[in-house]
Design an enzyme around this catalytic site. Structure first.
Site, PDB file in Angstrom:
ATOM      1  CG  LEU A 109      14.116  36.705  37.240  1.00 29.82           C
ATOM      2  CD1 LEU A 109      12.783  37.679  37.407  1.00 29.82           C
ATOM      3  CD2 LEU A 109      15.246  37.427  36.804  1.00 29.82           C
ATOM      4  CG  ASP A 110      18.659  37.018  42.679  1.00 33.18           C
ATOM      5  OD1 ASP A 110      18.997  35.847  42.783  1.00 33.18           O
ATOM      6  OD2 ASP A 110      19.462  37.894  42.736  1.00 33.18           O
ATOM      7  CB  ALA A 111      13.024  35.949  46.564  1.00 31.64           C
ATOM      8  CB  THR A 113      15.103  39.875  40.803  1.00 27.40           C
ATOM      9  OG1 THR A 113      16.326  39.879  41.383  1.00 27.40           O
ATOM     10  CG2 THR A 113      14.964  40.282  39.551  1.00 27.40           C
ATOM     11  CE  LYS A 194      19.786  41.192  43.667  1.00 31.26           C
ATOM     12  NZ  LYS A 194      19.106  40.123  44.252  1.00 31.26           N
TER      13      LYS A 194
END
Ligand code: URA
Length: 248
Positions: A109-111, A113, A194
């Site tokens: 997961l993105d930081a 998210t 996104k």
């Protein structure tokens, strides 16, 4: 720093984290005198241990050599990275769980998210859950700019949008509020949700994963985690395509 993230843990928690038994059952095992730390029997479940200790149960070492396969569900807070180590020194999902097992995040997961991420020491399971060919669904709740999101926009997202790295596969998209979408995808490309939303003119303000295959985020608080039970793990093993459980 080792797999504990440098922390000490109570012995019962250590054993539970290593997949020996539940926390309660581990306390019993300790009180029964079956656990040694550095060669000495320890009867106190609250005894502190760290990664330098040699812990055995019934004479067998526990820890990195344990063959017990475990899966954890974690509610990732924002700002925590989902790699095992971060060159920039940011907190990692692995350090949040700690314990003696060498766990790996299942996908990324993105930081920024938040939400459900799985960690496991079972490489086969991680492969099945992340390889695109198995098409395991993941659902994200995205709060977006420029709401309300209109019907035709939802249809575009559902049909697939043309991104730099190709058209996205059909997605399930539900508008739960004027500016909030629940988007289910199975591809897992970088920053996919996104980029999909941006493509249709709605930048994502916040993103949370609320489902991974058969598992819901549920009641886990940010930073909270729990070990999955056997039933949940077997549901994960048959998630997605190519499993006899899902053939029609
Ligand atoms: N899609 C994104 O854009 N970011 C994530 O972290 C996960 C899915």
């Amino acid at each position: 720093m080792g797999v504990y993230g440098g922390r000490t843990l109570r012995l019962a928690k250590f054993l539970a984290g290593a997949g020996v038994a539940s926390r309660r059952a581990s306390e019993e095992i300790i009180r029964d005198g079956r656990v040694s730390v550095d060669g000495e029997v320890v009867y106190d479940p609250a005894h502190d241990v760290d990664e330098t200790r040699a812990v055995t149960v019934d004479g067998k070492p526990v820890g990195e050599h344990s063959t017990q396969l475990v899966v954890y569900a974690l509610n990732k807070p924002a700002g925590v990275v989902s790699t095992a180590k971060d060159p920039q020194g940011r907190p990692t999902v692995v350090a949040l769980i700690g314990g003696p097992l060498r766990l790996y995040p299942v996908g990324r997961l993105d930081a920024d998210t938040t939400g459900l991420i799985l960690l496991t020491n079972d490489g086969d399971l991680a492969h099945r859950l992340t390889h695109p060919k198995f098409e395991v669904d993941k659902t994200y709740r995205a709060v977006v700019r420029n709401g309300p999101v209109k019907g035709p926009t939802l249809d575009m997202l559902r049909a697939g949008v043309q991104l730099d790295d190709g058209k996205t596969a059909p997605a399930r998209v539900v508008r739960v509020k004027q500016d909030t979408l629940e988007i289910t995808i199975h591809e897992g490309r970088k920053r996919q949700v996104k980029r999909m939303c941006e493509h249709v003119g709605h930048r994502v303000v916040s993103l949370q994963r609320i489902r991974f295959g058969p598992l819901q985020l549920g009641e886990l608080k940010p930073g909270g985690y729990r070990r999955l039970n056997e039933r949940e793990i077997s549901l994960l093993r048959t998630a997605g395509r190519g499993s006899s459980a899902n053939r029609t």
